[in-house]
Scaffold this active site. Sequence first.
Site, PDB file in Angstrom:
ATOM      1  N   CYS A 158       0.858  -1.198   0.000  1.00  7.74           N
ATOM      2  CA  CYS A 158       0.000   0.000   0.000  1.00  7.74           C
ATOM      3  C   CYS A 158       0.897   1.253   0.000  1.00  7.74           C
ATOM      4  O   CYS A 158       1.665   1.474   0.948  1.00  7.74           O
ATOM      5  CB  CYS A 158      -0.916  -0.003   1.220  1.00  7.74           C
ATOM      6  SG  CYS A 158      -1.738  -1.592   1.467  1.00  7.74           S
TER       7      CYS A 158
ATOM      8  N   CYS B 109       1.273   3.635   3.038  1.00  8.76           N
ATOM      9  CA  CYS B 109       1.360   3.113   4.403  1.00  8.76           C
ATOM     10  C   CYS B 109       2.770   3.028   4.985  1.00  8.76           C
ATOM     11  O   CYS B 109       3.646   2.344   4.452  1.00  8.76           O
ATOM     12  CB  CYS B 109       0.703   1.740   4.474  1.00  8.76           C
ATOM     13  SG  CYS B 109       0.571   1.186   6.199  1.00  8.76           S
TER      14      CYS B 109
ATOM     15  N   CYS C 216     -13.841  -2.475  17.984  1.00  4.98           N
ATOM     16  CA  CYS C 216     -13.651  -2.514  16.534  1.00  4.98           C
ATOM     17  C   CYS C 216     -12.250  -3.064  16.257  1.00  4.98           C
ATOM     18  O   CYS C 216     -11.342  -2.894  17.078  1.00  4.98           O
ATOM     19  CB  CYS C 216     -13.773  -1.087  16.001  1.00  4.98           C
ATOM     20  SG  CYS C 216     -13.397  -0.935  14.242  1.00  4.98           S
TER      21      CYS C 216
ATOM     22  N   CYS D 285     -17.385  -0.843   8.770  1.00  3.43           N
ATOM     23  CA  CYS D 285     -16.729   0.467   8.710  1.00  3.43           C
ATOM     24  C   CYS D 285     -15.833   0.459   7.479  1.00  3.43           C
ATOM     25  O   CYS D 285     -14.881  -0.322   7.415  1.00  3.43           O
ATOM     26  CB  CYS D 285     -15.908   0.675   9.983  1.00  3.43           C
ATOM     27  SG  CYS D 285     -14.843   2.135   9.931  1.00  3.43           S
TER      28      CYS D 285
HETATM   29  N1  SAM Z   1      -3.662  -3.830   7.611  1.00  2.68           N
HETATM   30  C1  SAM Z   1      -5.041  -3.608   7.692  1.00  2.68           C
HETATM   31  C2  SAM Z   1      -5.641  -3.107   6.398  1.00  2.68           C
HETATM   32  O1  SAM Z   1      -4.921  -2.631   5.550  1.00  2.68           O
HETATM   33  O2  SAM Z   1      -6.865  -3.186   6.273  1.00  2.68           O
HETATM   34  C3  SAM Z   1      -5.439  -2.651   8.822  1.00  2.68           C
HETATM   35  C4  SAM Z   1      -4.586  -1.451   9.131  1.00  2.68           C
HETATM   36  S1  SAM Z   1      -4.457  -0.215   7.844  1.00  2.68           S
HETATM   37  C5  SAM Z   1      -3.179   0.788   8.475  1.00  2.68           C
HETATM   38  C6  SAM Z   1      -5.963   0.709   8.032  1.00  2.68           C
HETATM   39  C7  SAM Z   1      -6.208   1.893   7.135  1.00  2.68           C
HETATM   40  O3  SAM Z   1      -5.402   2.996   7.520  1.00  2.68           O
HETATM   41  C8  SAM Z   1      -5.880   1.752   5.663  1.00  2.68           C
HETATM   42  O4  SAM Z   1      -6.860   1.068   4.951  1.00  2.68           O
HETATM   43  C9  SAM Z   1      -5.810   3.206   5.211  1.00  2.68           C
HETATM   44  O5  SAM Z   1      -7.073   3.641   4.767  1.00  2.68           O
HETATM   45  C10 SAM Z   1      -5.419   3.950   6.489  1.00  2.68           C
HETATM   46  N2  SAM Z   1      -4.072   4.558   6.362  1.00  2.68           N
HETATM   47  C11 SAM Z   1      -2.893   3.921   6.429  1.00  2.68           C
HETATM   48  N3  SAM Z   1      -1.868   4.764   6.234  1.00  2.68           N
HETATM   49  C12 SAM Z   1      -2.425   5.986   6.027  1.00  2.68           C
HETATM   50  C13 SAM Z   1      -1.891   7.275   5.741  1.00  2.68           C
HETATM   51  N4  SAM Z   1      -0.578   7.465   5.614  1.00  2.68           N
HETATM   52  N5  SAM Z   1      -2.735   8.312   5.594  1.00  2.68           N
HETATM   53  C14 SAM Z   1      -4.072   8.107   5.707  1.00  2.68           C
HETATM   54  N6  SAM Z   1      -4.638   6.909   5.969  1.00  2.68           N
HETATM   55  C15 SAM Z   1      -3.835   5.871   6.121  1.00  2.68           C
HETATM   56 FE1  SF4 Z   2      -1.501  -2.043   3.650  1.00  2.00          FE
HETATM   57 FE2  SF4 Z   2      -0.478  -0.832   5.778  1.00  2.00          FE
HETATM   58 FE3  SF4 Z   2      -2.683  -2.392   6.070  1.00  2.00          FE
HETATM   59 FE4  SF4 Z   2      -0.304  -3.464   5.546  1.00  2.00          FE
HETATM   60  S1  SF4 Z   2      -0.860  -2.321   7.378  1.00  2.00           S
HETATM   61  S2  SF4 Z   2      -2.243  -3.975   4.538  1.00  2.00           S
HETATM   62  S3  SF4 Z   2       0.682  -1.975   4.223  1.00  2.00           S
HETATM   63  S4  SF4 Z   2      -2.531  -0.486   4.926  1.00  2.00           S
END
Ligand code: SAM
Ligand code: SF4
Length: 338
Positions: free
Chosen positions: A71, A74, A143, A203
């Site tokens: 991602c 991320c 959640c 959500c």
């Molecule tokens: N790994 C799981 C997933 O991807 O569904 C759960 C954690 S992930 C960090 C949850 C959400 O955080 C992501 O789907 C994204 O929408 C949001 N997110 C992550 N990094 C971000 C960033 N730098 N700015 C804004 N939203 C972010």
């Molecule tokens: Fe993607 Fe970050 Fe969630 Fe991993 S933790 S699946 S890199 S949004």
Amino acid sequence: MNQILTENTYTDSIAEIRNDWTREEISQIFNSPILDLIYRAATVHRQFNDPQEVQVCTLLSVKTGGCPEDCAYCPQAARYHTEVKAHKLLSVKEVLAKAEDALQGGSTRFCMGAAWREVRDNKDFDNVIEMVKGVAQMGLEVCCTLGMLTPHQASRLKEAGLYAYNHNLDTSEEFYDEIITTRSYGDRIETLENVRNAKISVCSGGIIGMGETMNDRIGMLHTLSTLPEHPESVPVNALVPVEGTPLEDQERVSVWEMVRMIATARIIMPKAMVRLSAGRVKMNMEEQALCFLAGANSIFAGDKLLTTPNPEYNVDKQMFQILNLKPRKAYKQAMPSC
Ligand code: SAM
Ligand code: SF4
Ligand code: DTB
């Protein structure tokens, strides 16, 4: 005095819950003059929700970093070199202590996030189940956001007392491959179905400011609002550009872009909790007030999101006082047919 109407003027009528929005209809709403858009969203918001009420949620990263996914936004993806310090799953005790702090601080929802691609049936998942049970027993809405889930894993979470599951679509189907290549849009939708079938509150929302077009934003809202049932919560995140990620140099989105997104979500999904999520730390109180006026009715509180900063507790407390906002009680929204 005669009312002045132009072809763009929205006239009040009771909004209805619809799952058959067309992309064109959403595009028309999204692109309407900003003050009309805010007025219409504020009107719809008042027809379905108490506009003074804002849900206060706390986030905790229970497993940070080292994620195999790519991602582009991320900081927790293992392949990017960011300053995030990875840690393995926290203990049940540590998590319950944080949940207690969140409860004392006035939060009614506690969301546990793990940097996993998907849930595996192992000891870590058993521990997450214990965390869910413990947090639910405190009276908090519990959640999780743990990545992809199978139907069986969703049922186990439900049995443990999970109230909601966060799983974002993040952007439009068309733009998805530019942001993530290690899973598909279809995978995301499948997990949302598994969550819905387990009678867990859904959500799901996304991020703006990743280089997507306005059409992509409309596309994501179209997918969310034409699901068989609208998500109960729709988080709208402004990208937090983190050094070391491919999106580190993205420009910050303007408040008007957040307002447009929030207002459109409010109009097409009138009953959903629309969450003003990541990005608040860069917004002043007046900008956030516009978002609340446009129908946002949920925030993350506490000085950290998962890995990045969020406004200080006292700053938010003052904002609630000045804007006459009141925290929403836990378990107010009826559980989806449980
Ligand atoms: N790994 C799981 C997933 O991807 O569904 C759960 C954690 S992930 C960090 C949850 C959400 O955080 C992501 O789907 C994204 O929408 C949001 N997110 C992550 N990094 C971000 C960033 N730098 N700015 C804004 N939203 C972010
Ligand atoms: Fe993607 Fe970050 Fe969630 Fe991993 S933790 S699946 S890199 S949004
Ligand atoms: C959501 O839509 N936003 C939250 C929550 N769901 C999990 C996460 C925001 C993460 C922002 C970047 C970070 O702090 O790591």
